[in-house]
Design a protein around this motif. Sequence first.
Motif, PDB file in Angstrom:
ATOM      1  N   THR A 288     -12.570  -6.991  -4.773  1.00  0.00           N
ATOM      2  CA  THR A 288     -11.881  -7.116  -6.114  1.00  0.00           C
ATOM      3  C   THR A 288     -10.618  -8.261  -5.962  1.00  0.00           C
ATOM      4  N   ASP A 289      -9.998  -8.450  -7.001  1.00  0.00           N
ATOM      5  CA  ASP A 289      -8.968  -9.242  -6.976  1.00  0.00           C
ATOM      6  C   ASP A 289      -7.578  -8.783  -6.580  1.00  0.00           C
ATOM      7  N   LYS A 290      -7.681  -7.348  -6.323  1.00  0.00           N
ATOM      8  CA  LYS A 290      -6.247  -6.598  -6.279  1.00  0.00           C
ATOM      9  C   LYS A 290      -6.166  -5.682  -4.943  1.00  0.00           C
ATOM     10  N   SER A 291      -4.992  -5.634  -4.246  1.00  0.00           N
ATOM     11  CA  SER A 291      -4.798  -4.716  -3.249  1.00  0.00           C
ATOM     12  C   SER A 291      -5.127  -3.242  -3.937  1.00  0.00           C
ATOM     13  N   LEU A 292      -5.187  -2.248  -2.927  1.00  0.00           N
ATOM     14  CA  LEU A 292      -5.128  -0.862  -3.510  1.00  0.00           C
ATOM     15  C   LEU A 292      -4.372  -0.554  -4.419  1.00  0.00           C
ATOM     16  N   ALA A 293      -2.968  -1.069  -4.225  1.00  0.00           N
ATOM     17  CA  ALA A 293      -1.725  -0.887  -5.147  1.00  0.00           C
ATOM     18  C   ALA A 293      -1.967  -1.439  -6.834  1.00  0.00           C
ATOM     19  N   GLY A 294      -2.675  -2.629  -6.612  1.00  0.00           N
ATOM     20  CA  GLY A 294      -2.921  -3.312  -7.792  1.00  0.00           C
ATOM     21  C   GLY A 294      -3.937  -2.317  -8.768  1.00  0.00           C
ATOM     22  N   LEU A 295      -5.163  -1.853  -7.848  1.00  0.00           N
ATOM     23  CA  LEU A 295      -6.034  -1.194  -8.430  1.00  0.00           C
ATOM     24  C   LEU A 295      -5.410   0.128  -8.828  1.00  0.00           C
ATOM     25  N   ALA A 296      -4.544   0.613  -8.145  1.00  0.00           N
ATOM     26  CA  ALA A 296      -3.952   2.186  -8.754  1.00  0.00           C
ATOM     27  C   ALA A 296      -3.204   1.875 -10.100  1.00  0.00           C
ATOM     28  N   LYS A 297      -2.519   0.683 -10.227  1.00  0.00           N
ATOM     29  CA  LYS A 297      -1.861   0.369 -11.466  1.00  0.00           C
ATOM     30  C   LYS A 297      -3.131   0.147 -12.615  1.00  0.00           C
ATOM     31  N   ARG A 298      -4.171  -0.452 -12.221  1.00  0.00           N
ATOM     32  CA  ARG A 298      -5.245  -0.827 -13.448  1.00  0.00           C
ATOM     33  C   ARG A 298      -5.707   0.326 -13.742  1.00  0.00           C
ATOM     34  N   HIS A 299      -6.198   1.179 -12.552  1.00  0.00           N
ATOM     35  CA  HIS A 299      -7.075   2.334 -13.056  1.00  0.00           C
ATOM     36  C   HIS A 299      -6.165   3.573 -13.705  1.00  0.00           C
ATOM     37  N   SER A 300      -4.924   3.410 -13.190  1.00  0.00           N
ATOM     38  CA  SER A 300      -4.045   4.781 -13.701  1.00  0.00           C
ATOM     39  C   SER A 300      -3.268   4.679 -14.828  1.00  0.00           C
ATOM     40  N   GLY A 301      -2.795   3.127 -14.998  1.00  0.00           N
ATOM     41  CA  GLY A 301      -2.047   2.970 -16.267  1.00  0.00           C
ATOM     42  C   GLY A 301      -0.540   3.578 -15.939  1.00  0.00           C
ATOM     43  N   LEU A 302      -0.310   4.094 -14.693  1.00  0.00           N
ATOM     44  CA  LEU A 302       1.020   4.592 -14.266  1.00  0.00           C
ATOM     45  C   LEU A 302       1.821   3.288 -13.760  1.00  0.00           C
ATOM     46  N   THR A 303       3.155   3.833 -13.673  1.00  0.00           N
ATOM     47  CA  THR A 303       3.986   3.101 -12.817  1.00  0.00           C
ATOM     48  C   THR A 303       3.661   3.168 -11.302  1.00  0.00           C
ATOM     49  N   GLN A 304       3.961   2.132 -10.834  1.00  0.00           N
ATOM     50  CA  GLN A 304       3.330   1.589  -9.488  1.00  0.00           C
ATOM     51  C   GLN A 304       4.142   0.996  -8.405  1.00  0.00           C
ATOM     52  N   ILE A 305       4.388   1.623  -7.194  1.00  0.00           N
ATOM     53  CA  ILE A 305       5.078   1.111  -6.134  1.00  0.00           C
ATOM     54  C   ILE A 305       4.026   0.656  -5.242  1.00  0.00           C
ATOM     55  N   ALA A 306       4.286  -0.916  -4.828  1.00  0.00           N
ATOM     56  CA  ALA A 306       3.485  -1.498  -3.720  1.00  0.00           C
ATOM     57  C   ALA A 306       4.363  -1.357  -2.515  1.00  0.00           C
ATOM     58  N   ASN A 307       3.500  -1.269  -1.223  1.00  0.00           N
ATOM     59  CA  ASN A 307       4.214  -1.267   0.000  1.00  0.00           C
ATOM     60  C   ASN A 307       3.208  -1.714   1.081  1.00  0.00           C
ATOM     61  N   GLY A 308       3.794  -2.295   1.919  1.00  0.00           N
ATOM     62  CA  GLY A 308       2.991  -2.925   3.135  1.00  0.00           C
ATOM     63  C   GLY A 308       3.298  -4.405   3.361  1.00  0.00           C
ATOM     64  N   LYS A 309       3.877  -4.543   4.438  1.00  0.00           N
ATOM     65  CA  LYS A 309       4.359  -5.964   4.636  1.00  0.00           C
ATOM     66  C   LYS A 309       4.865  -6.917   3.696  1.00  0.00           C
ATOM     67  N   LEU A 310       5.536  -6.379   2.794  1.00  0.00           N
ATOM     68  CA  LEU A 310       6.305  -6.931   1.686  1.00  0.00           C
ATOM     69  C   LEU A 310       7.869  -7.390   2.047  1.00  0.00           C
ATOM     70  N   HIS A 311       8.138  -7.492   3.490  1.00  0.00           N
ATOM     71  CA  HIS A 311       9.544  -8.034   3.845  1.00  0.00           C
ATOM     72  C   HIS A 311       9.901  -9.292   3.747  1.00  0.00           C
ATOM     73  N   ASP A 312       8.750 -10.215   3.538  1.00  0.00           N
ATOM     74  CA  ASP A 312       9.183 -11.680   3.198  1.00  0.00           C
ATOM     75  C   ASP A 312       9.486 -11.675   1.426  1.00  0.00           C
ATOM     76  N   PRO A 313      10.355 -11.737   0.971  1.00  0.00           N
ATOM     77  CA  PRO A 313      10.775 -11.585  -0.480  1.00  0.00           C
ATOM     78  C   PRO A 313       9.800 -12.359  -1.167  1.00  0.00           C
ATOM     79  N   ALA A 314       9.289 -13.758  -0.653  1.00  0.00           N
ATOM     80  CA  ALA A 314       8.383 -14.455  -1.536  1.00  0.00           C
ATOM     81  C   ALA A 314       7.088 -13.699  -1.843  1.00  0.00           C
ATOM     82  N   GLU A 315       6.682 -12.736  -0.840  1.00  0.00           N
ATOM     83  CA  GLU A 315       5.477 -11.933  -0.862  1.00  0.00           C
ATOM     84  C   GLU A 315       5.834 -10.762  -1.714  1.00  0.00           C
TER      85      GLU A 315
END
Length: 377
Positions: A288-315
């Motif tokens: 798909t075009d999304k990470s599992l976090a993005g799919l959680a947001k797409r399929h649940s419509g709930l507020t979503q926290i993404a996590n995993g290797k996001l310590h680079d602020p640009a990322e």
Amino acid sequence: MTLSGPGIEAYPTLFSPGKLGSVALANRAIVSPMTRTSATDDGLATDQMVDYYTEYARGGWGLVATEATYIDEKYSQGYNNQPGIANDAQQESWRKVIDAVHGEGVPFFMQIFHAGAVNQGNHWVEGSIAPSAVQPKGEQIDRYNGSGPFQTPREISRDEMDEVVAGYAAATRRAIEVGFDGVEVHGANGYIMDQFLTTYTNQRTDDYGGVIENRVRFHIDVMTAVRAAVDPAVPVGVRISQTKVNDLEYSWPGGDDDAQIVFGKLGQIGNLFIDVSAHLGCAPVFGTDKSLAGLAKRHSGLTQIANGKLHDPAEAERALSQGEGDFVALAKGALADPAWPRKIAAGVEPIPFDPGMVNPLATLANTVAWRQLQAAE
Ligand SMILES: Cc1cc2nc3c(=O)[nH]c(=O)nc-3n(C[C@H](O)[C@H](O)[C@H](O)COP(=O)(O)O)c2cc1C
């Protein structure tokens, strides 16, 4: 704390305010739950914990989450010196930590936990329980003083399943009563809830095993009970992952179809947040075009926290602005530099992560999980 500096303009979404339920966050950066095994033998929060949570609260995070905290005096504890929220003394011991974090003006959530089969230290009972009597993969984590293979659990009974569900609800009530602003249920990373979700640890033939609709049923039971346990304005949510502390390779066999069912059913409960933990990072999954976090947001419509290797602020900014999550949670980046948000805002380079930072008495370097993580990086 008001943050200032060139980073505020450079990362406008990261530094924009947000809300989880009724709780206002000054920005979108969250300290991800991190087990530190610094409680007393019987699971009381310590002054050392006051110190490190205060350090985060001063670092400019929008929200701080606790380490995984066990829910009962039975099989939920997974690590020696893990904190609990299972009895009055444990509940009360958190008050000093909460006061310290709130003293810095930062909201504080508790992550609640049941180890299931991935249990290498329990103060209360012998043995372990799990959806099925399957020995966990891999070896115990030595930075948490474990060694050798995990014990084989016995199959949990239906009565015990009801007790565990009630235990999550009771722990949620306790956490909110003592002053936490919200609760995250640990439904990820290989512990009991994830053992239900995962094909090879769930060999049940009843309506909790087999197809994904059945394997996600325990999550739904727990989250329905937890949601009903406290006022609807109190944020409660669940952490979900594919990978596990003892298996960084597992991927949901049904791909996006599984994601639609898991996140769709959580969406039907409503008024929850979802936090997707991705040890390997937030790259698109299942073609798909999304990470599992993005799919959680797409399929649940709930507020979503993404996590995993996001310590680079640009990322982190990319994940937020491209709809992977409404918030980002950082673990190793936060451990390395508790003042990460303040430094990013100020345009100062944060301290990079080093495995030796996890525990001053031991390093991650010779654990199975760490070797797998390094191989994947
Ligand atoms: C020392 C350490 C302890 C962790 N303990 C927990 C925990 O208690 N609960 C949890 O959900 N995840 C735990 N994690 C996983 C992190 O919250 C996070 O999901 C993972 O490290 C990926 O994020 P990162 O790339 O920002 O480190 C832990 C990670 C580390 C490094």
